[in-house]
Design a protein around this motif. Structure first.
Motif, mmCIF file in Angstrom:
data_model
loop_
_atom_site.group_PDB
_atom_site.id
_atom_site.type_symbol
_atom_site.label_atom_id
_atom_site.label_comp_id
_atom_site.label_asym_id
_atom_site.label_seq_id
_atom_site.Cartn_x
_atom_site.Cartn_y
_atom_site.Cartn_z
ATOM 1 N N GLU A 54 -123.217 16.838 -65.257
ATOM 2 C CA GLU A 54 -123.822 17.697 -66.277
ATOM 3 C C GLU A 54 -124.368 18.985 -65.661
ATOM 4 O O GLU A 54 -124.267 20.063 -66.257
ATOM 5 C CB GLU A 54 -124.940 16.946 -67.009
ATOM 6 N N CYS A 56 -123.229 20.548 -63.023
ATOM 7 C CA CYS A 56 -122.119 21.422 -62.632
ATOM 8 C C CYS A 56 -121.524 22.174 -63.825
ATOM 9 O O CYS A 56 -120.861 23.208 -63.646
ATOM 10 C CB CYS A 56 -121.028 20.606 -61.938
ATOM 11 N N LYS A 57 -121.764 21.679 -65.026
ATOM 12 C CA LYS A 57 -121.250 22.345 -66.225
ATOM 13 C C LYS A 57 -122.007 23.633 -66.537
ATOM 14 O O LYS A 57 -121.441 24.551 -67.133
ATOM 15 C CB LYS A 57 -121.348 21.411 -67.432
ATOM 16 N N ILE A 58 -123.287 23.701 -66.145
ATOM 17 C CA ILE A 58 -124.102 24.842 -66.579
ATOM 18 C C ILE A 58 -124.771 25.626 -65.447
ATOM 19 O O ILE A 58 -125.267 26.729 -65.669
ATOM 20 C CB ILE A 58 -125.202 24.372 -67.563
ATOM 21 N N THR A 195 -119.633 10.165 -69.732
ATOM 22 C CA THR A 195 -119.674 11.408 -68.967
ATOM 23 C C THR A 195 -118.873 11.279 -67.676
ATOM 24 O O THR A 195 -118.118 12.178 -67.295
ATOM 25 C CB THR A 195 -121.138 11.787 -68.634
ATOM 26 N N ALA A 199 -115.047 13.071 -66.775
ATOM 27 C CA ALA A 199 -114.861 13.923 -65.597
ATOM 28 C C ALA A 199 -113.726 13.408 -64.709
ATOM 29 O O ALA A 199 -113.469 13.965 -63.636
ATOM 30 C CB ALA A 199 -116.163 13.992 -64.799
#
Length: 344
Positions: A54, A56-58, A195, A199
């Motif tokens: 999570e 690394c997404k933002i 999640t 990935a």
């Protein structure tokens, strides 16, 4: 019906979609500052793995640091290898001051659900020390201590604040602003596994298929584990199982307790798990652990004695300085007939 506060992102409505998105927006806004750093505390467990995904997404890649406090033989096998297969950052491996076994020998007791000094003393303290040094040495002014805590895990964790100032690390005088952030705080267990799968990854093998083997990873034989996870840990690491049985006897303190007539009753790990053990192996370990405990206690006594001696020497120096000051003024008066005020 009670009105909901749309700006309540860390209070009563902290698990709402709006609150989760609002917290993420605030965190991302800080990332615009190139002197902001995000430390992902990773145990190798499913929640830490989902947290990293999570993040690394933002968060920009170069503003994330992944750290792991390695507990060695007390962890499940294959944790470091699991990191290599699931993260795209260099792993910073930290070593605590003492091993878990040494800490137990020094304290003469096992940690418990109410006294989780294993987490605070071995993991949190080690990571905090790293964050202070790393931020100060590299000029980072804003830091996020990211931990894979979820509200669903326990009543105690459900009361935590998912985005809050870390008063132990925050230091305005050093231009260091640090927050605790729990990226997967609102995730359910299913959402955590979803999640990870989305990935293209798999959790550590000890979980089996979405947790049908182990419910948690943590230490192989953790005081918070249920009987199923303890049994799996004892089977996977029989040498550690015998080590804990011997530890109990050396410190005369059991790993678990149960309540009977509102009174605590000691419960050994072998009684809790119910797996047979080799008594000869336990007897072999007891002298080794007894000797180790004596060494640790002697080292502790020596350090405390040295600390007291240094403190006494410092106090002596202060008293001597005051005495010299008084003597110097008296000397002026004796040989010149002048008072300190007249000399001035």
């Amino acid at each position: 019906m009670k009105n909901l506060d749309m700006f309540d992102i860390c209070g009563e409505n902290k698990l709402s979609d709006f609150a989760v998105e609002a917290r993420a927006s605030l965190v991302v806004d800080y990332a615009k500052n190139r002197k902001a750093i995000y430390v992902c505390s990773h145990s190798g467990g499913k929640d830490s793995q989902a947290q990293y995904i999570e993040m690394c997404k933002i968060i920009p890649h170069d503003q994330i640091i992944v750290v792991h406090v390695h507990l060695g033989e007390y962890e499940h096998d294959g944790v470091i290898e699991h990191f290599k297969a699931t993260i795209n950052h260099e792993l910073v491996v930290l070593e605590p001051m003492h091993t878990l076994g040494d800490a137990i020998l020094l304290r003469g007791m096992f940690p418990s659900a109410k006294m989780r000094w294993c987490t605070s003393g071995l993991k949190t303290a080690t990571i905090n020390k790293y964050i202070r040094r790393m931020m100060d040495e590299n000029g980072y002014t804003v830091g996020f201590n990211c931990v894979g805590i979820r509200a669903e895990e326990s009543p105690g964790r459900a009361l935590k604040t998912p985005l809050v100032i870390n008063n132990n690390l925050n230091a305005p005088t050093k231009n260091r602003e640090v927050y605790d952030w729990y990226p997967v705080y609102a995730h359910s267990t299913d959402e955590v596994f979803d999640t990870i799968e989305a990935a293209g990854q798999a959790p550590h093998p000890m979980y089996g298929n979405r947790g049908d083997k182990n419910t948690r990873l943590s230490c192989a034989l953790c005081i918070l584990s249920n009987k199923n996870d303890l049994t799996n840990g004892a089977i996977a690491k029989p040498e550690l199982y015998h080590h804990y049985i011997a530890l109990e006897r050396v410190i005369d303190h059991t790993m678990f307790v149960r309540q009977k007539n509102k009174q605590p009753v000691p419960v050994s790990i072998s009684e809790k798990v119910g797996i047979e053990f080799d008594e000869l192996e336990v007897q072999r370990l007891i002298p080794e652990l007894t000797k180790r405990r004596e060494e640790l206690l002697a080292e502790k006594a020596a350090k405390e004695a040295a600390k007291e001696a240094a403190k006494a020497e410092k106090n002596k120096a202060k008293r001597t300085k005051k005495t010299h000051r008084k003597r110097d003024m008296d000397t002026i008066d004796l040989f010149t007939g002048e008072t300190e005020r007249e000399v001035a």
